[in-house]
Design a protein around this motif. Sequence first.
Motif, PDB file in Angstrom:
ATOM      1  N   ALA A  82       7.195   6.885  -0.138  1.00  0.00           N
ATOM      2  CA  ALA A  82       6.127   7.139   0.597  1.00  0.00           C
ATOM      3  C   ALA A  82       5.053   6.130   0.252  1.00  0.00           C
ATOM      4  O   ALA A  82       5.164   5.423  -0.693  1.00  0.00           O
ATOM      5  N   GLY A  83       4.332   6.049   1.043  1.00  0.00           N
ATOM      6  CA  GLY A  83       3.037   4.966   0.916  1.00  0.00           C
ATOM      7  C   GLY A  83       3.343   3.769   1.969  1.00  0.00           C
ATOM      8  O   GLY A  83       2.904   3.716   3.111  1.00  0.00           O
ATOM      9  N   THR A  86       4.565   5.193   5.203  1.00  0.00           N
ATOM     10  CA  THR A  86       3.807   6.058   5.869  1.00  0.00           C
ATOM     11  C   THR A  86       2.428   5.773   6.000  1.00  0.00           C
ATOM     12  O   THR A  86       1.951   5.925   7.161  1.00  0.00           O
ATOM     13  N   ASP A  87       1.868   5.041   5.326  1.00  0.00           N
ATOM     14  CA  ASP A  87       0.418   4.610   5.479  1.00  0.00           C
ATOM     15  C   ASP A  87       0.101   3.212   4.955  1.00  0.00           C
ATOM     16  O   ASP A  87      -1.060   2.782   4.861  1.00  0.00           O
ATOM     17  N   THR A  89       0.287   2.176   1.703  1.00  0.00           N
ATOM     18  CA  THR A  89      -0.180   1.887   0.436  1.00  0.00           C
ATOM     19  C   THR A  89       0.877   1.731  -0.494  1.00  0.00           C
ATOM     20  O   THR A  89       2.144   1.940  -0.180  1.00  0.00           O
ATOM     21  N   LEU A  90       0.518   1.141  -1.523  1.00  0.00           N
ATOM     22  CA  LEU A  90       1.583   0.888  -2.586  1.00  0.00           C
ATOM     23  C   LEU A  90       0.745   1.261  -4.082  1.00  0.00           C
ATOM     24  O   LEU A  90      -0.338   1.099  -4.264  1.00  0.00           O
ATOM     25  N   ASP A  91       1.668   1.902  -4.642  1.00  0.00           N
ATOM     26  CA  ASP A  91       1.268   2.115  -6.357  1.00  0.00           C
ATOM     27  C   ASP A  91       0.764   0.834  -6.910  1.00  0.00           C
ATOM     28  O   ASP A  91       1.322  -0.208  -6.842  1.00  0.00           O
ATOM     29  N   ALA A 119       3.340  -4.096   2.114  1.00  0.00           N
ATOM     30  CA  ALA A 119       2.434  -3.057   1.433  1.00  0.00           C
ATOM     31  C   ALA A 119       1.661  -3.895   0.361  1.00  0.00           C
ATOM     32  O   ALA A 119       0.398  -3.915   0.214  1.00  0.00           O
TER      33      ALA A 119
END
Length: 320
Positions: A82-83, A86-87, A89-91, A119
């Motif tokens: 996820a991230g 989906t949007d 973003t990345l840790d 990302a």
Amino acid sequence: MTAQHRIAVLGLPEVVGFDLVIPSQIFTGALDESGTPLYDVQVCSFDGGPIATTKGFAIQPGTGPEALTAPDTLIVPGTHLAGPRTDGTLDPRLADYLTGLPSRTRVMSICTGAFVLAAAGMLDGRPATTHWKHVDDFRRLYPKVRLDPDVLFVDDGDVLTSAGVAAGIDLCLHVIRRDHGSEVANRAARASVVPPWREGGQAQYVERPVPGPDDSGTSGTRAWLLERLAEPVTLEQMAEHAGTSVRTFTRRFRDETGTSPMDWLLQQRLAHARHLLETTDLPIDAVAERSGLSTASSLRKHLRHRLGTSPATYRRTFRS
């Protein structure tokens, strides 16, 4: 003795299990003339724990995160993380790791692993590819990436990306070929019982509507073409044989094969040329003429573009 090239395969949950094991299988089949492995491949997770897969089981890496310390090559397999998916973003810790890799580190992705690299901003302004099913999502999330959805892989020097799943095999073999030449790559391919090079791109695997009852196919014309590879054939002649207009023939041909009629014909001519190089002692000029490529210069150009090698080198490799 040359030091082994260190490859770290970073599995991110939920990882595509097949993608995760491709590098280990392919790169460990690359051996020098004495049978010594040319690559040291380590599978690892970012936190050292088991890696959950998309199919309901987990894989325990054989090494810890220490394998991620300045590898020569880093590979990110396909993932449902996820991230990135989906949007966009990345840790931050993962983003910092990826962007902080030494400039000498080559970075690769398999399938949807390209979402992770994008990302992190590593694909901005670069050509790249990913699985054809996720093209729309990728373009929406990462408009700065020059996405090519039709190819099996993209080599942009220090950053390489591949299309879905088995295209990771094509990419790994390409890298071996780039690092050590066709002979080593071909041996690695044979060890895994896969073709050293696949013709065409992933467009041929895209789901397409089944032709209607009045939508005649192009298989008859393709068979007709295979019988006259050495002859000059125009697109107009192909359409005439199929009994359609050029526009209709081209559309139907692409729907059925995933490529244009002329590119398909070139692929068949190259395949025939490769067969002649492997099985005969014909001069290069004669091979080019019999396969419909006209001249040795044309054969060299197309073989170099498609396989990264010359006719003479190809013949030595497959007839040794």
